[in-house]
Motif scaffolding. Sequence first.
Motif, PDB file in Angstrom:
ATOM      1  N   GLN A  69       0.843  -1.191   0.000  1.00 29.94           N
ATOM      2  CA  GLN A  69       0.000   0.000   0.000  1.00 29.94           C
ATOM      3  C   GLN A  69       0.879   1.242   0.000  1.00 29.94           C
ATOM      4  N   LEU A  70       0.447   2.258  -0.745  1.00 27.70           N
ATOM      5  CA  LEU A  70       1.244   3.476  -0.830  1.00 27.70           C
ATOM      6  C   LEU A  70       1.221   4.250   0.477  1.00 27.70           C
ATOM      7  N   ASP A  71       0.092   4.179   1.203  1.00 30.44           N
ATOM      8  CA  ASP A  71      -0.009   4.736   2.544  1.00 30.44           C
ATOM      9  C   ASP A  71      -1.143   3.987   3.243  1.00 30.44           C
ATOM     10  N   PRO A  72      -1.267   4.109   4.565  1.00 34.08           N
ATOM     11  CA  PRO A  72      -2.253   3.305   5.311  1.00 34.08           C
ATOM     12  C   PRO A  72      -3.680   3.429   4.779  1.00 34.08           C
ATOM     13  N   GLN A  73      -4.061   4.580   4.255  1.00 33.53           N
ATOM     14  CA  GLN A  73      -5.415   4.780   3.770  1.00 33.53           C
ATOM     15  C   GLN A  73      -5.503   4.710   2.241  1.00 33.53           C
ATOM     16  N   GLY A  74      -4.410   4.470   1.575  1.00 28.18           N
ATOM     17  CA  GLY A  74      -4.393   4.553   0.122  1.00 28.18           C
ATOM     18  C   GLY A  74      -4.508   3.199  -0.554  1.00 28.18           C
ATOM     19  N   THR A 126      -3.394  -0.046  -3.123  1.00 26.48           N
ATOM     20  CA  THR A 126      -2.179  -0.829  -3.322  1.00 26.48           C
ATOM     21  C   THR A 126      -1.457  -0.312  -4.561  1.00 26.48           C
ATOM     22  N   ASP A 182      -3.144   1.585  -7.686  1.00 23.58           N
ATOM     23  CA  ASP A 182      -2.721   2.931  -8.065  1.00 23.58           C
ATOM     24  C   ASP A 182      -2.234   2.970  -9.510  1.00 23.58           C
TER      25      ASP A 182
END
Length: 589
Positions: A487-492, A494, A498
């Motif tokens: 994941q690019l960030d915890p809420q973003g 994969t 993306d």
Amino acid sequence: MESGAVFEFGPFQLVPREHKLLRKGIEVKIQPRNFDVLVLLVQNSPHLVPRAEILKKVWGGEVRSDNILDNVLSELRKLLSPRDHKRYIQNVPKFGFRFANVVRRLQSDLNTDPFVGRESLLAEIGQHLQSHRCVTLFGLSGVGTTRLAREYARQHATDYSDVYKVSAARPAVGAAGTVLAGSTIDAGFRELAVRLKLSRELFDAERVRRSLCKRLNSRPGWLLLIDDVATPEDLDGYLPNASAGHVLITSSFPDWVHSVEVRPFDPTTAAEFLETTTGRRDRPTARMLAEELGCLPRALVQAAAFVRLSNCSLRDYLNMLRRGVQLLGTNEARESPVAVSLGLLLARIRTTFPAGAALMNLVAFFAPQRIPDVAFRDWAACLPEPVDPTRADSPLLFRNALANLRSSSLVSFEPGGFSVNRLVQRLAQHELGGHRSTWVQAALILIHKAFTALSSDPQTWDDCAALLPHALTVAGHAAIHQIEGPQLDPQGPTLHGDLWRRITDYLVARGAPLTVHAEMDQAISLLESVSGTDSADLVGPLNRLASVLKSTYERTRDKKHLEKAGEYQRRAVEIGGSQDFRDLYTKTD
């Protein structure tokens, strides 16, 4: 002329064998005599080359004007450095000339792929083009139709105002050899339209056809090479007015209106080819080996490359080939010699050139079209493990890896990039065995880095257009192997999700909603060709595409995106069975 080397200086790359000068990956037009003088100076850099030696080697000593060399050097200086004419070529009064810039020699592949045994075919192609202006070269896989077409273009380059090349190859998917349904002729011509800077709206296939035909019809005297066409129907609407130029097509399909059949070498020519390219003088064994390989040029080139790399005898290679064919069986009767010779070569590359093997592992999961160099800016950082820790950040690592593959005849140089044959990709995937998922993830990371997050910015569109077929193919492989990436960030989303967002942002920004759907449908078709139309493996990708299209609708308010999102979600429900449609509709990455 040391034609097997590749030289790099400043922003330039000089490829004598291909008669190409590239600047930042883009081919530069240069007159033949000027090119020969440049090659001579670069090969001898930083040493002085006397004037008399240049005149003798380039003009054969027969020069009518004393100023002819000075004029050529003046043109070269302006071409290489318009602002500083003495930056590259220095004049040493009364002695000669020196190429002063630091030159890096990237490749040596002398005698890897000499063009022999096809002189009569070249003459026949020329005669057919004069009469019919659109001619197809057809033959078995590995017989060398592409090599023959490119050699004709090279030898006759000065007869044409421009030479254009288009690939109609279909992507290879999976070790079993299944391919994405449908021709990629649209993508090949779209790439040509981008290179010619015809339009910013290139995802309407009909508009691409009209733009290209208008451009070619208005500027006569060109040669258009269309490689690897499946059937004549694939070219409907794409061929320009034949009276304006020549069209040379390659295909394995035999039924064309005007065609030239390309057959394997005769055994004597094939044996001579093996002896010449390997330096091994053993005519009886060379003839037996040539016959085992079906006298197919591609298989002969691969065998010669293996013999040189491993320093083995022709007899040793013949024995290895026979053992490999026995293991392969008879299911691929016509392609088995090519497949086995290629498998032996790939195995040797893995032990001899680790960087070249790593590059091949990555591009095995790309599309079989021109792969732009821009895709490999940070390639070493994407590898599962460093192939050369001392040079992991060096830009020369990629160039050397590419040179290794080219010297083994596994890739072909193209302006601004290179290409890989589908069979090479298929065998490379097969050779990876249980490590395929690892390399698919590496390819996913690499293409995600290359396909910019600013894909809706018009300034990035040329790069995005070149990367698009590869991004779609890598995304398809990632779905097949169920690889999401981090994941690019915890809420973003994969990495995989993306990449789809970037692809869609680019397609939508170029204003082609229907083409967005067509490209996504191609990705689904790719998955279906491997997993089956009712496979649960399709549920995740269908949901992802629906989510992306829903987000696109919220930005564009184009109901076609919303309708397509609903279609994907209904299919996911039908396959998944117990999942609730409303939950799917609101699901995001």
